[in-house]
Scaffold this motif. Structure first.
Motif, PDB file in Angstrom:
ATOM      1  N   GLY A 206     -14.890 -14.988  -9.962  1.00 16.56           N
ATOM      2  CA  GLY A 206     -16.129 -14.525  -9.343  1.00 16.56           C
ATOM      3  C   GLY A 206     -17.234 -15.560  -9.430  1.00 16.56           C
ATOM      4  O   GLY A 206     -18.012 -15.744  -8.482  1.00 16.56           O
ATOM      5  N   THR A 207     -17.313 -16.253 -10.558  1.00 19.42           N
ATOM      6  CA  THR A 207     -18.308 -17.311 -10.725  1.00 19.42           C
ATOM      7  C   THR A 207     -18.080 -18.441  -9.730  1.00 19.42           C
ATOM      8  O   THR A 207     -19.030 -18.940  -9.119  1.00 19.42           O
ATOM      9  N   LEU A 208     -16.835 -18.839  -9.557  1.00 16.22           N
ATOM     10  CA  LEU A 208     -16.533 -19.896  -8.592  1.00 16.22           C
ATOM     11  C   LEU A 208     -16.898 -19.481  -7.170  1.00 16.22           C
ATOM     12  O   LEU A 208     -17.458 -20.279  -6.408  1.00 16.22           O
ATOM     13  N   VAL A 209     -16.601 -18.244  -6.825  1.00 11.73           N
ATOM     14  CA  VAL A 209     -16.890 -17.770  -5.470  1.00 11.73           C
ATOM     15  C   VAL A 209     -18.395 -17.694  -5.230  1.00 11.73           C
ATOM     16  O   VAL A 209     -18.907 -18.200  -4.222  1.00 11.73           O
ATOM     17  N   ILE A 210     -19.134 -17.079  -6.162  1.00 12.53           N
ATOM     18  CA  ILE A 210     -20.578 -16.928  -5.994  1.00 12.53           C
ATOM     19  C   ILE A 210     -21.274 -18.287  -5.995  1.00 12.53           C
ATOM     20  O   ILE A 210     -22.176 -18.542  -5.200  1.00 12.53           O
ATOM     21  N   ARG A 211     -20.832 -19.188  -6.873  1.00 14.62           N
ATOM     22  CA  ARG A 211     -21.441 -20.523  -6.931  1.00 14.62           C
ATOM     23  C   ARG A 211     -21.197 -21.286  -5.633  1.00 14.62           C
ATOM     24  O   ARG A 211     -22.089 -21.947  -5.107  1.00 14.62           O
ATOM     25  N   SER A 212     -19.990 -21.181  -5.088  1.00 11.33           N
ATOM     26  CA  SER A 212     -19.683 -21.859  -3.831  1.00 11.33           C
ATOM     27  C   SER A 212     -20.522 -21.289  -2.686  1.00 11.33           C
ATOM     28  O   SER A 212     -21.033 -22.043  -1.849  1.00 11.33           O
ATOM     29  N   LEU A 213     -20.654 -19.975  -2.648  1.00  9.68           N
ATOM     30  CA  LEU A 213     -21.465 -19.355  -1.604  1.00  9.68           C
ATOM     31  C   LEU A 213     -22.932 -19.752  -1.724  1.00  9.68           C
ATOM     32  O   LEU A 213     -23.585 -20.031  -0.708  1.00  9.68           O
ATOM     33  N   LEU A 214     -23.448 -19.796  -2.937  1.00  5.70           N
ATOM     34  CA  LEU A 214     -24.846 -20.187  -3.117  1.00  5.70           C
ATOM     35  C   LEU A 214     -25.079 -21.645  -2.733  1.00  5.70           C
ATOM     36  O   LEU A 214     -26.105 -21.977  -2.146  1.00  5.70           O
ATOM     37  N   HIS A 215     -24.151 -22.521  -3.056  1.00  2.35           N
ATOM     38  CA  HIS A 215     -24.297 -23.926  -2.663  1.00  2.35           C
ATOM     39  C   HIS A 215     -24.215 -24.092  -1.158  1.00  2.35           C
ATOM     40  O   HIS A 215     -24.859 -24.958  -0.589  1.00  2.35           O
ATOM     41  N   TRP A 216     -23.410 -23.255  -0.529  1.00  2.16           N
ATOM     42  CA  TRP A 216     -23.284 -23.333   0.918  1.00  2.16           C
ATOM     43  C   TRP A 216     -24.532 -22.788   1.608  1.00  2.16           C
ATOM     44  O   TRP A 216     -25.006 -23.361   2.578  1.00  2.16           O
ATOM     45  N   VAL A 217     -25.102 -21.690   1.073  1.00  3.91           N
ATOM     46  CA  VAL A 217     -26.264 -21.062   1.697  1.00  3.91           C
ATOM     47  C   VAL A 217     -27.563 -21.772   1.328  1.00  3.91           C
ATOM     48  O   VAL A 217     -28.372 -22.104   2.202  1.00  3.91           O
ATOM     49  N   VAL A 218     -27.768 -22.019   0.044  1.00  3.30           N
ATOM     50  CA  VAL A 218     -29.046 -22.552  -0.437  1.00  3.30           C
ATOM     51  C   VAL A 218     -29.077 -24.077  -0.405  1.00  3.30           C
ATOM     52  O   VAL A 218     -30.094 -24.677  -0.084  1.00  3.30           O
ATOM     53  N   GLY A 219     -27.989 -24.692  -0.755  1.00  2.00           N
ATOM     54  CA  GLY A 219     -27.950 -26.153  -0.823  1.00  2.00           C
ATOM     55  C   GLY A 219     -27.660 -26.618  -2.234  1.00  2.00           C
ATOM     56  O   GLY A 219     -27.759 -25.866  -3.200  1.00  2.00           O
ATOM     57  N   GLU A 220     -27.312 -27.880  -2.360  1.00  3.25           N
ATOM     58  CA  GLU A 220     -26.916 -28.412  -3.663  1.00  3.25           C
ATOM     59  C   GLU A 220     -28.093 -28.679  -4.585  1.00  3.25           C
ATOM     60  O   GLU A 220     -27.965 -28.634  -5.799  1.00  3.25           O
ATOM     61  N   TYR A 221     -29.254 -28.972  -4.035  1.00  5.13           N
ATOM     62  CA  TYR A 221     -30.373 -29.396  -4.872  1.00  5.13           C
ATOM     63  C   TYR A 221     -31.336 -28.273  -5.218  1.00  5.13           C
ATOM     64  O   TYR A 221     -32.344 -28.507  -5.862  1.00  5.13           O
ATOM     65  N   ALA A 222     -31.035 -27.045  -4.809  1.00  3.70           N
ATOM     66  CA  ALA A 222     -31.932 -25.921  -5.087  1.00  3.70           C
ATOM     67  C   ALA A 222     -31.814 -25.454  -6.539  1.00  3.70           C
ATOM     68  O   ALA A 222     -32.779 -24.957  -7.114  1.00  3.70           O
ATOM     69  N   LEU A 223     -30.638 -25.596  -7.129  1.00  4.67           N
ATOM     70  CA  LEU A 223     -30.428 -25.168  -8.517  1.00  4.67           C
ATOM     71  C   LEU A 223     -30.633 -26.368  -9.434  1.00  4.67           C
ATOM     72  O   LEU A 223     -29.848 -27.309  -9.424  1.00  4.67           O
ATOM     73  N   TRP A 224     -31.684 -26.331 -10.239  1.00  9.36           N
ATOM     74  CA  TRP A 224     -32.009 -27.480 -11.069  1.00  9.36           C
ATOM     75  C   TRP A 224     -31.056 -27.652 -12.238  1.00  9.36           C
ATOM     76  O   TRP A 224     -30.524 -28.715 -12.469  1.00  9.36           O
ATOM     77  N   TYR A 225     -30.859 -26.600 -12.978  1.00 16.72           N
ATOM     78  CA  TYR A 225     -30.003 -26.663 -14.158  1.00 16.72           C
ATOM     79  C   TYR A 225     -28.676 -25.986 -13.826  1.00 16.72           C
ATOM     80  O   TYR A 225     -28.470 -24.822 -14.133  1.00 16.72           O
ATOM     81  N   GLU A 226     -27.781 -26.735 -13.213  1.00 22.23           N
ATOM     82  CA  GLU A 226     -26.535 -26.146 -12.725  1.00 22.23           C
ATOM     83  C   GLU A 226     -25.637 -25.657 -13.855  1.00 22.23           C
ATOM     84  O   GLU A 226     -24.996 -24.620 -13.721  1.00 22.23           O
ATOM     85  N   ALA A 227     -25.580 -26.374 -14.952  1.00 20.97           N
ATOM     86  CA  ALA A 227     -24.724 -25.959 -16.060  1.00 20.97           C
ATOM     87  C   ALA A 227     -25.218 -24.647 -16.662  1.00 20.97           C
ATOM     88  O   ALA A 227     -24.417 -23.743 -16.945  1.00 20.97           O
ATOM     89  N   TRP A 228     -26.522 -24.527 -16.856  1.00 17.53           N
ATOM     90  CA  TRP A 228     -27.078 -23.274 -17.381  1.00 17.53           C
ATOM     91  C   TRP A 228     -26.850 -22.128 -16.405  1.00 17.53           C
ATOM     92  O   TRP A 228     -26.560 -21.001 -16.795  1.00 17.53           O
ATOM     93  N   PHE A 229     -26.968 -22.407 -15.124  1.00 18.99           N
ATOM     94  CA  PHE A 229     -26.728 -21.390 -14.107  1.00 18.99           C
ATOM     95  C   PHE A 229     -25.282 -20.921 -14.131  1.00 18.99           C
ATOM     96  O   PHE A 229     -25.004 -19.714 -14.063  1.00 18.99           O
ATOM     97  N   ASP A 230     -24.351 -21.855 -14.243  1.00 16.40           N
ATOM     98  CA  ASP A 230     -22.931 -21.502 -14.263  1.00 16.40           C
ATOM     99  C   ASP A 230     -22.584 -20.643 -15.471  1.00 16.40           C
ATOM    100  O   ASP A 230     -21.891 -19.628 -15.348  1.00 16.40           O
ATOM    101  N   ILE A 231     -23.062 -21.041 -16.634  1.00 12.04           N
ATOM    102  CA  ILE A 231     -22.789 -20.275 -17.851  1.00 12.04           C
ATOM    103  C   ILE A 231     -23.416 -18.890 -17.771  1.00 12.04           C
ATOM    104  O   ILE A 231     -22.784 -17.883 -18.127  1.00 12.04           O
TER     105      ILE A 231
END
Length: 69
Positions: A26-51
């Motif tokens: 689920g994390t992989l799916v949601i993260r992929s969808l967010l990167h596709w919709v929002v963009g790669e640079y919108a999430l500043w702390y990607e590691a904290w977001f993933d955890i």
């Protein structure tokens, strides 16, 4: 049902292992969808977001499978 062990071929597995795999997928799916919709640079702390996303999905999965089923 609760948190009872699952027997697979004579080996007892913790249900938390299965819940963690569901949360990870689920994390992989949601993260992929967010990167596709929002963009790669919108999430500043990607590691904290993933955890954080994994922990939230793990808690939700555990709640759904233990309390509601």
């Amino acid at each position: 049902m609760g948190l009872q062990e699952i027997a697979v071929g004579g080996i007892y597995l913790s249900p938390l292992l299965i819940y963690a795999l569901i949360a990870f997928i689920g994390t992989l799916v949601i993260r992929s969808l967010l990167h596709w919709v929002v963009g790669e640079y919108a999430l500043w702390y990607e590691a904290w977001f993933d955890i954080s996303l994994f922990v939230i999905l793990m808690a939700a999965t555990t709640f759904l499978f233990t309390v509601l089923l």
